[in-house]
Write an enzyme that holds these catalytic residues in place. Structure first.
Site: not given
Length: 484
Positions: A334, A430
């Site tokens: 991310c 994630h």
């Protein structure tokens, strides 16, 4: 309509989240329909709900303990600290505003209707709602407009149990002091207290429990011994990062993670920490990269440009670049993925002033931040192994190395990027490491033995042990009788 019981603390990190999770599993095992609820949470560790919203990670664990799907109504107000701009205010799963601390204090009364609406919706589908407070019940300086502790309890007419942590010391003073400073009408809602994280012979504190009960007039509801297996459950609070994991002398793989000021979604590290053969080293400011590093892992950030600047200010970027030049493996998740690229543009000032920042240049990609947040559960295949996870990010990343995607999602869309050598990679997903097959493949690629751990199964077993632990030291029937 369900009954409800609220658990507040004498301070932060006294174990409220863990106790609510354990009680959620314990009452669920009794056949009750349980829902967790936290009116206001402050955390950059968040989870994506099935309907495309986000809630605090602690409420996600509590929902899992209750064996129910995640709902945005379990945490209607989520504050996510964000660089120079203050905090992102997420209301019922969606970004509502960005505000600094003083402005947020004035905003809170307008959020109470959302909080009460979410609470009523949960009550309508449950037998029991377990409510978690935030911070300290004794922060009377923040009582005006409060929606997190006594302000909510009084507005919703919910009985309160106060938790004190004996492990940090001063538990008698903290509980008696709470009774002393709070408003009498608030104190009338408190039905009893729990002393948490006791170590040693419980008979040695029986006089202490009696003293607290006499001084406060509250019922002593239990002395809960320290639950050592809590380390096997996802932690929400960044305070968990301040305590280094236990050393692993036999670890064959060393993964180094820079700890940056606005780190987020750090529970991505939990499955790696659980591996006996893996040592996850938290690299603090001004520490250097160890020579025996196998993988540098840059994880999520709520203020990517600010954290990139912090990485450079520490000088750690020199170590990472040199490590990559020597053929080392580098991976970004991310915000970490965005840092590995060539530039990060913030034309709308999402993280402060509009600017373009130079990335580490290890991936030939460019990121443009935007106010639209992607919140979605995903699954797919990466490095030949299946995974399930979620995306939670603002911005779009594209470039030459994105033509070699890190993963292919189940809907056919590519995700992330890989360098030509394959040793540098980035992804927006994630939760990757919780997928046993993917984690095993990653460890094998780093020269380690395939993983034998079943991470998700381990979390479930730990929740069951926690429920049994609380059932042995708390009177569940009495707690249930206090709920209203």
């Amino acid at each position: 309509m369900a009954r409800a019981l609220m658990f507040q603390g004498t301070g932060s990190d006294v174990g409220k989240s863990l106790l609510v999770a354990g009680l959620a599993r314990a009452f669920t095992l009794r056949g009750l329909k349980v829902r967790p609820f936290k009116p206001q949470n402050m955390s950059n560790n968040a989870a994506v709900t099935a309907d495309g919203g986000e809630i605090g990670r602690a409420q996600a664990l509590q929902a899992r303990a209750a064996r129910v799907p995640l709902s945005v109504h379990m945490n209607p107000v989520l504050l996510k600290p964000q660089g120079e701009t203050g905090a992102q205010v997420v209301v019922q799963g969606r970004v509502h505003a960005t505000a600094k601390a003083a402005a947020y204090q004035g905003m809170k009364p307008s959020l109470l209707p959302f909080v009460l609406e979410s609470f009523d919706l949960l009550k309508a589908e449950a037998d029991l709602v377990l409510v978690e407070g935030a911070g300290s019940a004794s922060e009377v300086n923040l009582r005006a407009g409060d929606i997190a502790n006594m302000g909510f309890a009084r507005a919703a007419d919910v009985p309160v149990v106060v938790i004190g942590d004996i492990d940090r010391g001063g538990v008698i003073a903290s509980l008696v002091g709470t009774k002393t400073v709070i408003d009498a009408a608030d104190a009338a809602l408190i039905a009893g207290f729990i002393v948490n994280r006791f170590r040693g012979d419980p008979s040695l504190f029986s006089a202490g429990m009696d003293l607290i009960a006499r001084q406060t007039g509250w019922a002593a509801l239990g002395l809960v011994p320290h639950f050592a297996d809590a380390i096997h459950l996802p932690a929400e609070d960044a305070l968990a990062l301040s305590a280094p994991p236990a050393p692993k002398p036999g670890a064959r793989i060393k993964i180094c993670v820079p700890i940056l000021p606005h780190i987020s979604n750090f529970d991505d590290l939990d499955p790696l920490d659980a591996e006996p053969s893996v040592e996850v080293r938290r690299i603090r400011p001004h520490e250097t990269l160890p020579v025996d590093t196998d993988l540098v892992l840059l994880i999520g950030s709520k203020a990517t440009i600010a954290d990139l600047a912090a990485l450079r200010a520490q000088g750690l970027h020199h170590d990472i670049l040199a490590f990559a030049r020597r053929g080392g493996h580098v991976m970004g998740l991310c915000g970490g993925y965005q840092m590995l690229g060539e530039t990060i543009a913030d034309p709308e000032g999402i993280e402060g002033d509009a600017k373009i920042a130079r990335g580490l240049g290890l991936l030939k990609v460019h990121t443009v931040l935007s106010p639209d947040k992607r919140l979605v559960e995903v699954e797919g295949v990466a490095q030949g192994e299946p995974f399930a996870g979620y995306e939670m990010h603002m911005g779009v990343t594209a470039g030459t190395d994105a033509q070699r995607p890190f993963a292919v999602l189940s809907d056919g869309h590519p995700d992330g990027a890989r360098s030509a050598s394959g040793r540098v990679s980035g992804t927006y997903v994630h939760g990757l490491f919780a997928s046993d097959a993917f984690r095993s493949g990653l460890l094998s690629s780093l020269g380690g033995a395939p993983s034998q751990a079943a991470y998700e199964q381990g979390v479930e077993e730990t929740l069951d042990r926690l429920a049994a632990h609380l059932a042995a030291h708390l009177d569940l029937d009495r707690l249930l009788s206090l709920a209203k």
